[in-house]
Scaffold this motif. Sequence first.
Motif, PDB file in Angstrom:
ATOM      1  N   ALA A  75     -67.972  24.693  -4.803  1.00 15.49           N
ATOM      2  CA  ALA A  75     -66.756  23.880  -4.674  1.00 15.49           C
ATOM      3  C   ALA A  75     -67.091  22.449  -4.303  1.00 15.49           C
ATOM      4  CB  ALA A  75     -65.816  24.504  -3.636  1.00 15.49           C
ATOM      5  N   ARG A  76     -68.032  22.284  -3.396  1.00 15.51           N
ATOM      6  CA  ARG A  76     -68.402  20.931  -2.962  1.00 15.51           C
ATOM      7  C   ARG A  76     -68.963  20.118  -4.124  1.00 15.51           C
ATOM      8  NH1 ARG A  76     -69.188  17.958   2.123  1.00 15.51           N
ATOM      9  NH2 ARG A  76     -68.323  19.877   2.946  1.00 15.51           N
ATOM     10  N   ILE A 109     -66.983  31.949 -14.844  1.00 14.80           N
ATOM     11  CA  ILE A 109     -67.124  31.043 -13.705  1.00 14.80           C
ATOM     12  C   ILE A 109     -67.983  31.692 -12.621  1.00 14.80           C
ATOM     13  CG2 ILE A 109     -65.879  29.837 -11.865  1.00 14.80           C
ATOM     14  CD1 ILE A 109     -63.516  29.659 -13.942  1.00 14.80           C
ATOM     15  N   ARG A 110     -67.712  32.956 -12.332  1.00  9.82           N
ATOM     16  CA  ARG A 110     -68.498  33.651 -11.308  1.00  9.82           C
ATOM     17  C   ARG A 110     -69.963  33.767 -11.737  1.00  9.82           C
ATOM     18  NH1 ARG A 110     -70.182  38.633  -9.207  1.00  9.82           N
ATOM     19  NH2 ARG A 110     -69.941  38.684  -6.946  1.00  9.82           N
ATOM     20  N   ARG A 167     -58.762  23.205 -15.210  1.00 10.17           N
ATOM     21  CA  ARG A 167     -58.229  22.305 -16.227  1.00 10.17           C
ATOM     22  C   ARG A 167     -58.844  20.921 -16.057  1.00 10.17           C
ATOM     23  NH1 ARG A 167     -56.372  26.015 -18.957  1.00 10.17           N
ATOM     24  NH2 ARG A 167     -54.435  27.055 -18.502  1.00 10.17           N
ATOM     25  N   GLY A 168     -58.687  20.086 -17.042  1.00 14.31           N
ATOM     26  CA  GLY A 168     -59.061  18.679 -16.962  1.00 14.31           C
ATOM     27  C   GLY A 168     -60.490  18.447 -16.524  1.00 14.31           C
ATOM     28  N   GLN A 206     -59.846  31.335  -6.435  1.00  9.94           N
ATOM     29  CA  GLN A 206     -58.720  31.632  -7.333  1.00  9.94           C
ATOM     30  C   GLN A 206     -59.164  31.642  -8.793  1.00  9.94           C
ATOM     31  OE1 GLN A 206     -56.094  28.518  -5.955  1.00  9.94           O
ATOM     32  NE2 GLN A 206     -54.806  29.996  -4.868  1.00  9.94           N
ATOM     33  N   TRP A 207     -60.067  30.748  -9.165  1.00  8.99           N
ATOM     34  CA  TRP A 207     -60.602  30.762 -10.529  1.00  8.99           C
ATOM     35  C   TRP A 207     -61.314  32.072 -10.808  1.00  8.99           C
ATOM     36  CZ3 TRP A 207     -63.516  25.447 -10.314  1.00  8.99           C
ATOM     37  CH2 TRP A 207     -62.611  24.390 -10.453  1.00  8.99           C
ATOM     38  N   GLU A 208     -62.127  32.516  -9.857  1.00  6.49           N
ATOM     39  CA  GLU A 208     -62.923  33.726 -10.060  1.00  6.49           C
ATOM     40  C   GLU A 208     -62.063  34.986 -10.066  1.00  6.49           C
ATOM     41  OE1 GLU A 208     -66.246  33.855  -7.380  1.00  6.49           O
ATOM     42  OE2 GLU A 208     -67.174  32.076  -8.278  1.00  6.49           O
TER      43      GLU A 208
END
Length: 105
Positions: free
Chosen positions: A65-66, A50-51, A86-87, A77-79
């Motif tokens: 994020a936007r 993700i990063r 999810r989803g 938090q993902w990074e």
Amino acid sequence: MTKQYKSEALAAAHEAALGLAEAGLMSKRTMRKFDEMCLTSVREMTPEDIRALRLREHASQAVFARYLNVTTGLVSQWERGEKRPRGASLKLLTLVAKNGLGAVA
């Protein structure tokens, strides 16, 4: 959100199958098989993935994020591996990985 296909040929095949399913000529089970075959698959992403994806797109966490319609804190938090996407968020990340951030703009 529009469907993302693996190729133009698979898009045509999927649209034809969808028409058959809507007409009641194809079972839901068979339609699910077409979905799996034709639509862009979703894979789990590690915090590092993700990063790296965000950095590849030259986006800050806030901008990223936007585009994904989530909070900056959630991207953070993902990074850090505290949460996993999810989803719909995971599907959007997969599309960004395949087609770039402009694909979800």
